[in-house]
Write a protein that holds these residues in place. Structure first.
Motif, PDB file in Angstrom:
ATOM      1  N   GLY A 389      14.177 -36.613  43.556  1.00 29.93           N
ATOM      2  CA  GLY A 389      14.975 -35.538  42.990  1.00 29.93           C
ATOM      3  C   GLY A 389      14.630 -35.236  41.551  1.00 29.93           C
ATOM      4  N   ASP A 390      14.077 -36.202  40.825  1.00 29.75           N
ATOM      5  CA  ASP A 390      13.705 -35.986  39.434  1.00 29.75           C
ATOM      6  C   ASP A 390      12.268 -35.513  39.280  1.00 29.75           C
ATOM      7  N   GLY A 391      11.613 -35.231  40.426  1.00 29.79           N
ATOM      8  CA  GLY A 391      10.250 -34.717  40.365  1.00 29.79           C
ATOM      9  C   GLY A 391       9.176 -35.771  40.234  1.00 29.79           C
ATOM     10  N   HIS A 392       9.526 -37.061  40.318  1.00 36.09           N
ATOM     11  CA  HIS A 392       8.545 -38.136  40.228  1.00 36.09           C
ATOM     12  C   HIS A 392       8.288 -38.732  41.609  1.00 36.09           C
ATOM     13  N   PRO A 393       7.073 -39.213  41.841  1.00 36.21           N
ATOM     14  CA  PRO A 393       6.715 -39.683  43.181  1.00 36.21           C
ATOM     15  C   PRO A 393       7.413 -40.971  43.566  1.00 36.21           C
ATOM     16  N   GLU A 394       7.731 -41.074  44.829  1.00 35.12           N
ATOM     17  CA  GLU A 394       8.250 -42.309  45.392  1.00 35.12           C
ATOM     18  C   GLU A 394       7.622 -42.527  46.750  1.00 35.12           C
ATOM     19  N   PHE A 395       7.544 -43.782  47.144  1.00 31.39           N
ATOM     20  CA  PHE A 395       6.791 -44.170  48.334  1.00 31.39           C
ATOM     21  C   PHE A 395       7.730 -44.858  49.319  1.00 31.39           C
ATOM     22  N   ILE A 396       7.640 -44.430  50.573  1.00 31.96           N
ATOM     23  CA  ILE A 396       8.484 -44.993  51.625  1.00 31.96           C
ATOM     24  C   ILE A 396       7.667 -46.017  52.406  1.00 31.96           C
ATOM     25  N   PRO A 397       8.058 -47.281  52.358  1.00 28.54           N
ATOM     26  CA  PRO A 397       7.276 -48.314  53.052  1.00 28.54           C
ATOM     27  C   PRO A 397       7.414 -48.177  54.561  1.00 28.54           C
ATOM     28  N   PRO A 398       6.432 -48.661  55.308  1.00 29.86           N
ATOM     29  CA  PRO A 398       6.536 -48.645  56.773  1.00 29.86           C
ATOM     30  C   PRO A 398       7.674 -49.537  57.248  1.00 29.86           C
ATOM     31  N   ALA A 399       8.173 -49.259  58.420  1.00 29.23           N
ATOM     32  CA  ALA A 399       9.336 -49.975  58.944  1.00 29.23           C
ATOM     33  C   ALA A 399       9.064 -51.464  59.130  1.00 29.23           C
ATOM     34  N   TRP A 400       7.819 -51.831  59.437  1.00 28.04           N
ATOM     35  CA  TRP A 400       7.538 -53.257  59.643  1.00 28.04           C
ATOM     36  C   TRP A 400       7.645 -54.027  58.336  1.00 28.04           C
ATOM     37  N   LEU A 401       7.437 -53.328  57.208  1.00 24.76           N
ATOM     38  CA  LEU A 401       7.535 -53.976  55.911  1.00 24.76           C
ATOM     39  C   LEU A 401       8.974 -53.966  55.392  1.00 24.76           C
ATOM     40  N   ASP A 402       9.676 -52.863  55.598  1.00 25.70           N
ATOM     41  CA  ASP A 402      11.060 -52.737  55.162  1.00 25.70           C
ATOM     42  C   ASP A 402      11.815 -51.934  56.218  1.00 25.70           C
ATOM     43  N   PRO A 403      12.570 -52.596  57.085  1.00 23.04           N
ATOM     44  CA  PRO A 403      13.275 -51.877  58.155  1.00 23.04           C
ATOM     45  C   PRO A 403      14.178 -50.757  57.630  1.00 23.04           C
ATOM     46  N   GLU A 404      14.703 -50.910  56.413  1.00 29.70           N
ATOM     47  CA  GLU A 404      15.562 -49.875  55.856  1.00 29.70           C
ATOM     48  C   GLU A 404      14.761 -48.769  55.174  1.00 29.70           C
ATOM     49  N   GLN A 405      13.465 -49.010  54.973  1.00 29.43           N
ATOM     50  CA  GLN A 405      12.550 -48.036  54.373  1.00 29.43           C
ATOM     51  C   GLN A 405      13.130 -47.423  53.093  1.00 29.43           C
ATOM     52  N   ILE A 406      13.525 -48.299  52.196  1.00 27.52           N
ATOM     53  CA  ILE A 406      14.052 -47.866  50.903  1.00 27.52           C
ATOM     54  C   ILE A 406      12.887 -47.400  50.018  1.00 27.52           C
ATOM     55  N   PRO A 407      12.953 -46.204  49.471  1.00 31.46           N
ATOM     56  CA  PRO A 407      11.852 -45.688  48.648  1.00 31.46           C
ATOM     57  C   PRO A 407      11.569 -46.601  47.448  1.00 31.46           C
ATOM     58  N   ARG A 408      10.286 -46.706  47.106  1.00 33.69           N
ATOM     59  CA  ARG A 408       9.866 -47.541  45.981  1.00 33.69           C
ATOM     60  C   ARG A 408       9.113 -46.686  44.965  1.00 33.69           C
ATOM     61  N   ARG A 409       9.184 -47.127  43.709  1.00 34.41           N
ATOM     62  CA  ARG A 409       8.492 -46.405  42.654  1.00 34.41           C
ATOM     63  C   ARG A 409       7.657 -47.366  41.809  1.00 34.41           C
ATOM     64  N   ASN A 410       6.721 -46.788  41.088  1.00 33.84           N
ATOM     65  CA  ASN A 410       5.905 -47.559  40.156  1.00 33.84           C
ATOM     66  C   ASN A 410       6.623 -47.621  38.811  1.00 33.84           C
ATOM     67  N   HIS A 411       6.778 -48.835  38.276  1.00 32.97           N
ATOM     68  CA  HIS A 411       7.471 -49.002  37.001  1.00 32.97           C
ATOM     69  C   HIS A 411       6.529 -49.379  35.859  1.00 32.97           C
ATOM     70  N   TYR A 412       5.237 -49.529  36.177  1.00 38.95           N
ATOM     71  CA  TYR A 412       4.294 -49.906  35.128  1.00 38.95           C
ATOM     72  C   TYR A 412       4.100 -48.795  34.099  1.00 38.95           C
ATOM     73  N   HIS A 413       4.167 -47.553  34.561  1.00 38.99           N
ATOM     74  CA  HIS A 413       3.815 -46.430  33.677  1.00 38.99           C
ATOM     75  C   HIS A 413       5.045 -45.704  33.132  1.00 38.99           C
ATOM     76  N   ARG A 414       6.224 -46.278  33.309  1.00 37.24           N
ATOM     77  CA  ARG A 414       7.419 -45.619  32.815  1.00 37.24           C
ATOM     78  C   ARG A 414       7.422 -45.546  31.297  1.00 37.24           C
ATOM     79  N   ARG A 415       7.888 -44.461  30.749  1.00 33.27           N
ATOM     80  CA  ARG A 415       8.010 -44.335  29.295  1.00 33.27           C
ATOM     81  C   ARG A 415       9.149 -45.247  28.819  1.00 33.27           C
ATOM     82  N   THR A 416       8.910 -45.883  27.680  1.00 28.30           N
ATOM     83  CA  THR A 416       9.947 -46.766  27.132  1.00 28.30           C
ATOM     84  C   THR A 416      10.716 -46.068  26.030  1.00 28.30           C
TER      85      THR A 416
END
Length: 416
Positions: A389-416
């Motif tokens: 919703g904020d225009g930044h990418p998020e990744f949905i893991p496959p069901a075998w990895l996360d049955p709830e398929q909770i979206p994940r984001r990259n936190h390495y490049h976040r602005r501090t």
């Protein structure tokens, strides 16, 4: 000598049949030390016999072309191993009798004797016989503490201990000789395999080796907990990333009048329907999945061909994530957007979230930065990609990895 060797052989045979399990741990260690000393002493005897046989010309008299070839057949050794045996026997007999005495006493091993012999020969050539005799004593003493590899490394500075007045000049001469050998022996061989893969072999000089390590080492670290690549596979992928970066700079010389590039030929219907394989310009066929992965961040040149495959018309390039669009993508994603990846923007491709061949537009809302590894991973796995919703990418893991398929984001490049 023969009778004494026969007695020694019988004693060793008796030891081989003795139950080692009956010994206490201290006795086991002591027996191991004794066996090691005996091995060194027997090696000294064998080298003496080899030297005498070689000096008498026994091998040639019996029809062999050399002592090494004769030993190969007599002792069932490889020719290189037999040649090393002959060379060491000669070196210890003529140039380093003190080393032979140390080996005969069981104080050093055969490999240590080989290292010491070679080092003493270098010292003799640089500083004379007196310094060579001193070097033998120092190196034999060091051999009581250091294994052959470390002993060889320490031996490179032995002149500092036995002939300091010539040490600097000898070290400089050795470096020049080493650089000459490195320049002479440098090579890379590229051998094409029947299935289109390439086998790389070669020897790099120190400068090129440093450049290669500086380029690929930062790219060989695992990219996350789900990175199951072996180290050799990570090095392979790092080399591919370096090549992609070099191609992307546009600074490589032209090849046949065109910019340096990888060319893939496929059909439009095959590309859009994920059905058709493609062909590289070197003639190798690649799968439809690989074609679509390469097409994700590549220039598309539509071509009209007749029934015999002749080119009738070629269209204009289009659909690249370049220029202002790529700069905007870099400002937004700051690097590879896949969760847990720290790859910077210069190592990343622009990936269409909805593939261009499927009707996806080339726009900021349909693009995400991915490093080479994760670009391939997304194309070949069940991971989903979308903008939050904020225009930044998020990744949905496959069901075998996360049955709830909770979206994940990259936190390495976040602005501090």
């Amino acid at each position: 000598m023969f009778e004494e060797l026969a007695q020694a052989e019988a004693a060793v045979a008796a030891c081989a049949d003795a139950p080692a399990w009956a010994l206490t741990e201290p006795d086991l260690v002591a027996a191991l030390d004794a066996a090691h000393r005996l091995e060194s002493r027997l090696a000294a005897v064998r080298l003496t016999l080899v030297r005498e046989l070689d000096g008498r010309g026994t091998a040639v008299a019996q029809g062999a072309s050399s002592t090494a070839v004769w030993l190969r057949d007599r002792l069932r050794l490889t020719v290189p191993a037999a040649r090393r045996l002959v060379d060491l026997a000669g070196a210890l007999d003529t140039g380093a009798p003190g080393v032979r005495a140390a080996l005969a006493s069981g104080a050093i091993s055969v490999e240590q004797a080989r290292v010491i012999g070679a080092t003493v020969g270098t010292v003799h050539a640089a500083a004379g016989a007196e310094a060579a005799d001193k070097a033998v004593g120092v190196l034999v003493e060091w051999a009581g503490q250091f294994e052959p590899t470390l002993l060889r490394r320490l031996g490179t500075r032995i002149l500092d201990h036995v002939a300091p007045d010539v040490a600097d000049a000898a070290a400089e001469a050795a470096l020049r000789a080493q650089e000459t050998r490195a320049s002479r022996d440098r090579h890379v061989t590229v051998s094409e395999q029947p299935d289109g893969r390439l086998r790389l072999t070669g020897v790099l000089n120190p400068e090129t080796a440093a450049l290669l390590r500086a380029a690929i080492d930062p790219l060989t670290t695992p990219t996350g907990l789900d990175d199951t690549r072996a180290p050799r596979q990570r090095r392979h992928d790092a080399l591919a990333d370096v090549c992609r970066l070099a191609l992307r700079t546009g600074e490589l010389p032209e090849n046949g009048g065109d910019p340096t590039q990888v060319v893939v030929t496929t059909s439009y219907d095959g590309l859009t329907q994920q059905l058709s394989s493609g062909a590289l310009d070197i003639g190798q066929q690649i799968s439809a999945e690989t074609v679509r992965g390469l097409a994700c961040d590549a220039a598309i040149l539509p071509a009209v061909l007749n029934g015999t495959g002749q080119v009738l018309d070629v269209g204009r390039q289009r659909r690249l994530i370049t220029g202002p669009l790529r700069r905007a993508l870099v400002l937004r994603d700051r690097g590879c957007a896949f969760p847990g990846c720290d790859r910077p923007p210069r190592w990343c491709d622009g990936h269409h979230i909805r593939h261009w061949a499927d009707g996806g537009p080339t726009s900021l809302d349909n693009a995400v930065l991915l490093c080479g590894h994760h670009h391939r991973h997304v194309h070949r796995s069940d991971w989903g990609v979308r903008l939050g919703g904020d225009g930044h990418p998020e990744f949905i893991p496959p069901a075998w990895l996360d049955p709830e398929q909770i979206p994940r984001r990259n936190h390495y490049h976040r602005r501090t």
